[in-house]
Write a protein that holds these residues in place. Structure first.
Motif, short mmCIF file in Angstrom:
data_model
loop_
_atom_site.label_atom_id
_atom_site.label_comp_id
_atom_site.label_asym_id
_atom_site.label_seq_id
_atom_site.Cartn_x
_atom_site.Cartn_y
_atom_site.Cartn_z
N ALA A 27 0.84 -1.20 0.00
CA ALA A 27 0.00 0.00 0.00
C ALA A 27 0.87 1.25 0.00
O ALA A 27 1.82 1.37 0.79
N ILE A 28 0.57 2.19 -0.91
CA ILE A 28 1.32 3.44 -1.02
C ILE A 28 0.47 4.56 -0.45
O ILE A 28 -0.70 4.73 -0.82
N ASP A 29 1.05 5.35 0.46
CA ASP A 29 0.35 6.51 1.00
C ASP A 29 1.23 7.75 0.87
O ASP A 29 2.32 7.70 0.29
N GLY A 30 0.77 8.85 1.42
CA GLY A 30 1.47 10.12 1.28
C GLY A 30 2.85 10.11 1.89
O GLY A 30 3.80 10.71 1.35
N SER A 31 3.02 9.45 3.03
CA SER A 31 4.32 9.44 3.68
C SER A 31 5.34 8.65 2.86
O SER A 31 6.51 9.05 2.76
N ILE A 32 4.90 7.56 2.25
CA ILE A 32 5.78 6.78 1.38
C ILE A 32 6.15 7.61 0.15
O ILE A 32 7.31 7.65 -0.29
N ALA A 33 5.15 8.29 -0.42
CA ALA A 33 5.41 9.13 -1.60
C ALA A 33 6.43 10.21 -1.28
O ALA A 33 7.35 10.47 -2.08
N SER A 34 6.30 10.85 -0.13
CA SER A 34 7.25 11.90 0.25
C SER A 34 8.66 11.34 0.39
O SER A 34 9.64 11.97 -0.03
N ILE A 63 -1.50 10.01 -8.44
CA ILE A 63 -0.45 11.02 -8.53
C ILE A 63 -0.23 11.62 -7.15
O ILE A 63 -1.15 12.18 -6.55
N PHE A 64 1.01 11.50 -6.65
CA PHE A 64 1.36 12.04 -5.34
C PHE A 64 2.41 13.13 -5.49
O PHE A 64 3.42 12.94 -6.18
N ASN A 65 2.20 14.26 -4.82
CA ASN A 65 3.18 15.33 -4.77
C ASN A 65 4.23 15.04 -3.68
O ASN A 65 4.00 14.22 -2.79
N PRO A 66 5.36 15.76 -3.72
CA PRO A 66 6.39 15.55 -2.69
C PRO A 66 5.93 15.83 -1.27
O PRO A 66 6.52 15.31 -0.32
N ASP A 67 4.89 16.64 -1.11
CA ASP A 67 4.39 16.90 0.25
C ASP A 67 3.44 15.81 0.72
O ASP A 67 2.87 15.90 1.82
N GLY A 68 3.24 14.78 -0.09
CA GLY A 68 2.39 13.66 0.28
C GLY A 68 0.95 13.76 -0.17
O GLY A 68 0.20 12.80 -0.06
N SER A 69 0.54 14.92 -0.69
CA SER A 69 -0.84 15.08 -1.14
C SER A 69 -1.07 14.30 -2.44
O SER A 69 -0.20 14.22 -3.30
N GLU A 70 -2.24 13.70 -2.54
CA GLU A 70 -2.63 13.00 -3.76
C GLU A 70 -3.50 13.94 -4.58
O GLU A 70 -4.48 14.49 -4.08
N VAL A 71 -3.14 14.15 -5.85
CA VAL A 71 -3.79 15.17 -6.66
C VAL A 71 -4.56 14.54 -7.82
O VAL A 71 -4.39 13.36 -8.14
N GLU A 72 -5.39 15.38 -8.45
CA GLU A 72 -6.35 14.88 -9.42
C GLU A 72 -5.76 14.61 -10.81
O GLU A 72 -6.15 13.66 -11.49
N ALA A 73 -4.85 15.49 -11.26
CA ALA A 73 -4.42 15.41 -12.66
C ALA A 73 -3.02 15.94 -12.82
O ALA A 73 -2.56 16.78 -12.04
N CYS A 74 -2.34 15.46 -13.85
CA CYS A 74 -1.02 15.97 -14.23
C CYS A 74 -0.81 15.65 -15.70
O CYS A 74 -0.72 14.48 -16.08
N GLY A 75 -0.74 16.68 -16.52
CA GLY A 75 -0.62 16.47 -17.96
C GLY A 75 0.70 15.84 -18.36
O GLY A 75 0.74 14.93 -19.20
N ASN A 76 1.81 16.30 -17.78
CA ASN A 76 3.09 15.72 -18.12
C ASN A 76 3.17 14.26 -17.69
O ASN A 76 3.75 13.42 -18.38
N ALA A 77 2.59 13.94 -16.54
CA ALA A 77 2.56 12.55 -16.07
C ALA A 77 1.75 11.69 -17.03
O ALA A 77 2.13 10.54 -17.32
N THR A 78 0.66 12.22 -17.54
CA THR A 78 -0.18 11.45 -18.47
C THR A 78 0.58 11.15 -19.74
O THR A 78 0.49 10.03 -20.29
#
Length: 278
Positions: A27-34, A63-78
Motif C-alpha cells: 500500500a502506497i500513502d502520502g508518507s511513502i510518496a514523500s 499522482i502524489f506530490n512531494p508533500d504527500g498530497s494525492e492530486v487529481e491530474a497531471c498532464g506531463n505525467a499522463t
C-alpha cells in the motif's frame, strides 16, 4: 523485497513510476510518496505515479506530490505513462478519465473539458472567474480554470520578472482557494505563443506543468488574447495546446524514460503486498 521503478520526465517535470497493473505492490500513502520523492534520501521526483488496474479505463494512475498530497491530474505525467504504455489508452485519474495516444511530436493527451464555474474551481465564494476581482501585489485579476485540478492564471508583461518563490506559496495557500491552487504567470508573445512559469500546488516551482499549460491557454483564448491553437513555452520546453470546437483540450508534447531501477521496500517503510489491488 525489492520494488521496481521507472524514472521518467516530461520537459523536465520528473516522475518515479511504480507499476502495479500486473504485479501488486504494498500500500502506497502520502508518507511513502514523500520519502521516495526526496531528492537527498529517496529516488527524487516532482511526483510519484502509481499505475493500477481499473474497471472503467485501461488503467488507473494515482499522482502524489512531494508533500504527500494525492492530486487529481497531471498532464506531463499522463504523457509519460502514455509513452510507457506504448499505445492509445484511456487512463483513470481522480480528475476523470483522460486519453493518451502516440503522436508525431510525442504523446497527445485529451485532457477533457475545462470548468469555469466558481464552485468547480473551487473558490471560497462566488465571483467572476474570467477576471477575479483580487490581487496579490503586482499580480492582479487572475482567471480561474479547473482542468482536472485548480489553476489561477495571471497575465503579465514578463513572467520571469515575478518572484514566484515568494508569491507562489502565498497564493497557493490563500483561503480563497479551499483546495489550494496551482499558480501560473503567463506572457503573450504572439497570437499562437505563450511564455509560462508555474508554481505547482504541493510541489513548488516546476520546469513544466501540462495542466498549467492547458489552463493558461484556455484562459488566454477566453480573453481573446490568442487563437485556438498555441505553443506554450515553459522553462523545460514547449507544449502545443489545442482547444477543439467540441470543448476538449488536447495537449501534445514529448515524454522521456530516463532509467529503471529498484529499491528495498523496507528502506521506505513499506509493508507486505496489498493483495486487494491484485
Amino acid at each position: 523485497m525489492r520494488i521496481d521503478f521507472i524514472k521518467m520526465h516530461g520537459l523536465g517535470n520528473d516522475f518515479v513510476v511504480l507499476d502495479a497493473r500486473s504485479q501488486p505492490l504494498p500500500a502506497i500513502d502520502g508518507s511513502i510518496a514523500s520519502a521516495l520523492a526526496d531528492r537527498h534520501t529517496g529516488i527524487g521526483c516532482d511526483q510519484l505515479l502509481v499505475l493500477e488496474p481499473s474497471t472503467s479505463a485501461d488503467f488507473r494512475m494515482r499522482i502524489f506530490n512531494p508533500d504527500g498530497s494525492e492530486v487529481e491530474a497531471c498532464g506531463n505525467a499522463t504523457r509519460a505513462v502514455g509513452l510507457l504504455h506504448g499505445e492509445s489508452a484511456a487512463i483513470e485519474t481522480l480528475g476523470g478519465i483522460v486519453h493518451a495516444s502516440p503522436a508525431e511530436a510525442g504523446i497527445s493527451v485529451e485532457m477533457g473539458t475545462p470548468r469555469f464555474d466558481w464552485d468547480a474551481i473551487p473558490l471560497a465564494y462566488a465571483m467572476d472567474t474570467h477576471a477575479m476581482p483580487v490581487a496579490w501585489e503586482e499580480l492582479v485579476n487572475p482567471s480561474a480554470v479547473n482542468v482536472g485540478n485548480p489553476h489561477a492564471i495571471f497575465f503579465v508583461p514578463d513572467p520571469y520578472a515575478i518572484d514566484m518563490a515568494r508569491l507562489g506559496p502565498l497564493i497557493e495557500n490563500d483561503p480563497i482557494f479551499p483546495e489550494r491552487v496551482n499558480v501560473n504567470v503567463a506572457g503573450i508573445t504572439a497570437r499562437d505563443a505563450i511564455t509560462l512559469r508555474v508554481w505547482e500546488r504541493g510541489a513548488g516551482l516546476t520546469r513544466a506543468c501540462g495542466t498549467g499549460a492547458c489552463a493558461t491557454a484556455v484562459a488566454a483564448m477566453r480573453r481573446g488574447l490568442v487563437d485556438r491553437s498555441v505553443k506554450v513555452s515553459l522553462p523545460g520546453g514547449t507544449l502545443r495546446i489545442d482547444w477543439r470546437e467540441d470543448g476538449v483540450i488536447v495537449m501534445t508534447g514529448p515524454a522521456t524514460e530516463s532509467f529503471r531501477g529498484s529499491f528495498a521496500a523496507a528502506d521506505f517503510g513499506l509493508g507486505p503486498v496489498d493483495r486487494t489491488r491484485a
